[in-house]
Design a protein around this motif. Structure first.
Motif, PDB file in Angstrom:
ATOM      1  N   GLN A  26       0.765  -1.105   0.133  1.00 17.16           N
ATOM      2  CA  GLN A  26       0.219   0.154   0.029  1.00 17.16           C
ATOM      3  C   GLN A  26       0.786   1.225  -0.105  1.00 17.16           C
ATOM      4  O   GLN A  26       0.386   2.424  -0.574  1.00 17.16           O
ATOM      5  N   LYS A  27       1.914   1.246   0.608  1.00 18.43           N
ATOM      6  CA  LYS A  27       2.839   2.224   0.693  1.00 18.43           C
ATOM      7  C   LYS A  27       3.268   3.018  -0.777  1.00 18.43           C
ATOM      8  O   LYS A  27       3.561   4.038  -1.075  1.00 18.43           O
ATOM      9  N   TYR A  28       3.121   2.231  -1.819  1.00 22.60           N
ATOM     10  CA  TYR A  28       3.524   2.395  -3.248  1.00 22.60           C
ATOM     11  C   TYR A  28       2.370   3.121  -4.170  1.00 22.60           C
ATOM     12  O   TYR A  28       2.444   3.414  -5.405  1.00 22.60           O
ATOM     13  N   SER A  50       0.083   5.466  -3.570  1.00 24.57           N
ATOM     14  CA  SER A  50       0.215   7.212  -3.806  1.00 24.57           C
ATOM     15  C   SER A  50       1.211   7.385  -5.005  1.00 24.57           C
ATOM     16  O   SER A  50       0.890   8.265  -5.900  1.00 24.57           O
TER      17      SER A  50
END
Length: 146
Positions: free
Chosen positions: A51-53, A55
């Motif tokens: 999920q951190k990638y 955006s």
């Protein structure tokens, strides 16, 4: 022929064609963005994508779409590509802001929104500059000197 505001018919038609070209460029950018986001959403469903990638992917896709739109807005003009591209980038971000704000029900403007408008406008300007300067000019009547 000159109208009441002092503009010639040629200038009025040129401005109308330019506005239409800008609108087409914004449409092109969304015709790139929406399918890429749909494919990415499908990939997210099928895989365990971190999920951190997400955006980062969204920002890169958005900026590439704006560059392409800025580039395409300069097809029929000879100068001021930075201005046309900047206008395209600004309106792309405006549409994106209105769509996302209406879906979340929050039309507040914060530093993130202002930053995205600035980045979108600058990225569109870069696309417009590239579109003007990297255009292939027709080779009519050029003779090589040996």
């Amino acid at each position: 022929m000159i109208n009441k505001t002092g503009q010639s018919a040629k200038n009025i038609m040129s401005e109308h064609a330019n506005a239409l070209n800008i609108a087409k460029s914004i449409l092109i950018s969304y015709l790139i963005t929406i399918p890429v986001f749909a494919i990415f959403a499908y990939i997210l469903i099928l895989t365990d994508f971190p999920q951190k990638y997400i955006s980062t992917f969204v920002i890169i896709t958005t900026l590439l779409s704006v560059v392409i739109a800025g580039w395409s807005s300069t097809k029929h003009i000879k100068s001021k590509g930075w201005l046309n591209g900047g206008i395209v980038g600004f309106f792309y971000m405006l549409v994106l802001f209105l769509l996302s704000s209406s879906s979340y029900g929050d039309f507040s403007i914060n530093i993130h929104v202002i930053t995205m408008f600035i980045i979108g406008t600058l990225t569109g300007s870069i696309g417009g500059i590239l579109g003007i300067n990297l255009r292939k000019e027709p080779r009519v009547g050029k003779i090589k000197n040996f």
